[in-house]
Write an enzyme that holds these catalytic residues in place. Structure first.
Site, PDB file in Angstrom:
ATOM      1  N   GLY A   1      -0.176  -2.349  21.484  1.00  0.00           N
ATOM      2  CA  GLY A   1       0.897  -1.682  22.218  1.00  0.00           C
ATOM      3  C   GLY A   1       0.341  -1.085  23.495  1.00  0.00           C
TER       4      GLY A   1
ATOM      5  N   TYR B   1       0.829  -1.210   0.000  1.00  0.00           N
ATOM      6  CA  TYR B   1       0.000   0.000   0.000  1.00  0.00           C
ATOM      7  C   TYR B   1       0.864   1.261   0.000  1.00  0.00           C
ATOM      8  CZ  TYR B   1      -3.707   3.255   1.411  1.00  0.00           C
ATOM      9  OH  TYR B   1      -4.594   4.302   1.465  1.00  0.00           O
TER      10      TYR B   1
ATOM     11  N   GLN C   1       0.179   5.467  21.036  1.00  0.00           N
ATOM     12  CA  GLN C   1       0.386   5.944  19.665  1.00  0.00           C
ATOM     13  C   GLN C   1      -0.776   6.870  19.275  1.00  0.00           C
ATOM     14  OE1 GLN C   1      -0.413   2.877  20.605  1.00  0.00           O
ATOM     15  NE2 GLN C   1      -1.179   1.583  18.948  1.00  0.00           N
TER      16      GLN C   1
END
Length: 321
Positions: free
Chosen positions: A206, A146, A210
């Site tokens: 995570g 992508y 983020q």
């Protein structure tokens, strides 16, 4: 006679269907081309009886022969779940699709818009990301089909512009959300909303620190149209909402707005997942006076209502999750 003839590739997808709505409403004669890999006929069902709307099932990796004045090239799966399903086909869609649409635009002397992506910046070490930043992209990772496909498409657009004087517009789209998102696209907004509505655990990857910047779809489509109508500006231009949120903040907002009792759980961070995303939209503001208006909680409320409707009507894509 209709004002102009416009081709929208990927026109029954999330963004494409909203764009078709705007173009049909303003009186353009719209051809919507889509192979329905991620697009859904339900997204454009309300347009099918309009005299100035036409749907054709078509894959942009093959040439398309139509007569139009403008082309919006939106065809390409845009979520990791979908573009990693067949990565070779994803690259073909970006590259062969760009070649075919640019060739059509060249023959017709038509203005052509490329829906590029913030993924061209990769996992950035510059924050926020201005258009001058060249990016930090892994060329051989699981997201590369992508990322690099879209980067190559930008190269093709600018080479057609320089070599053939083609009238191009290149927009780099940052995270966008809203009604008609695919229920199974694996994107964070749709994931969190569907999980919350179904009482499932909210999956954070995570530590949840983020960040992403979320632009509501109506704001994004307004930017598309303003950019396309602006003479003499090729881009690339960032289009997105510069307000930045952590994944934990997003999860808490969804839980609050849905009233869900879902629990937040953590999973390992996927490979090459960017830690930060925030557009510098100075150029969009300067060139065509655009900035997003819909705030996150308002946009989430509208999006939650859409997914709640799908659940209540028993849409198989959402019920079967």
């Amino acid at each position: 006679m209709f004002e102009r003839r416009v081709l929208v590739t990927g026109g029954s997808g999330f963004l494409g269907s909203h764009l078709c709505d705007r173009l049909v409403a303003r009186g353009d004669d719209v051809i919507c081309a889509d192979n329905l890999f991620t697009g859904r006929k339900r997204n454009i069902a309300h347009l099918l009886d309009k005299p100035n709307f036409e749907f054709t099932r078509h894959d942009v990796t093959f040439p398309l022969y139509v007569e139009v004045d403008q082309i919006y090239n939106l065809a390409c799966p845009a979520s990791p779940v979908h573009y990693q399903h067949d990565p070779v086909q994803t690259t073909k869609t970006s590259v062969h699709g760009a070649i075919n649409m640019l060739g059509l635009a060249k023959r017709l002397k038509a203005r052509i818009f490329q829906a590029s992506t913030s993924e061209v910046y990769g996992d950035p070490d510059v924050h926020p990301q201005p258009e001058e930043y060249w990016g930090r992209v892994n060329p051989i990772g699981i997201r590369s089909c992508y990322d690099e496909g879209k980067r190559c498409a930008e190269t093709l657009f600018f080479d057609y512009h320089r070599q053939h004087k083609l009238d191009i517009r290149v927009a780099r789209i940052f995270n966008t959300y809203g009604p008609r998102m695919h229920p199974n696209d694996g994107r964070v907004v749709s994931n969190f909303i569907v999980q919350a509505l179904k009482g499932q655990d909210i999956t954070l990857y995570g530590d949840g620190q983020q960040t992403r910047s979320f632009c509501y779809v109506d704001d994004l489509i307004e930017a598309f149209i303003r950019f396309m109508e602006k003479d003499g500006v090729t881009g690339p231009i960032n289009i997105g909402n510069p307000n930045e949120f952590t994944m934990l903040e997003l999860a808490d907002a969804v839980l609050d707005l849905t009233g869900s009792k879902s629990k937040k759980i953590h999973r390992p961070l996927p490979s090459d997942d960017p830690k930060q995303r925030q557009p510098d939209i100075t150029k969009a503001q300067a060139e065509f006076g655009w900035e997003p208006k819909v705030q996150l909680r308002e946009g989430l409320t509208r999006t939650i209502a859409y997914f709640d409707g799908l659940l209540k009507e028993g849409d198989p894509l959402i019920v079967g999750r």
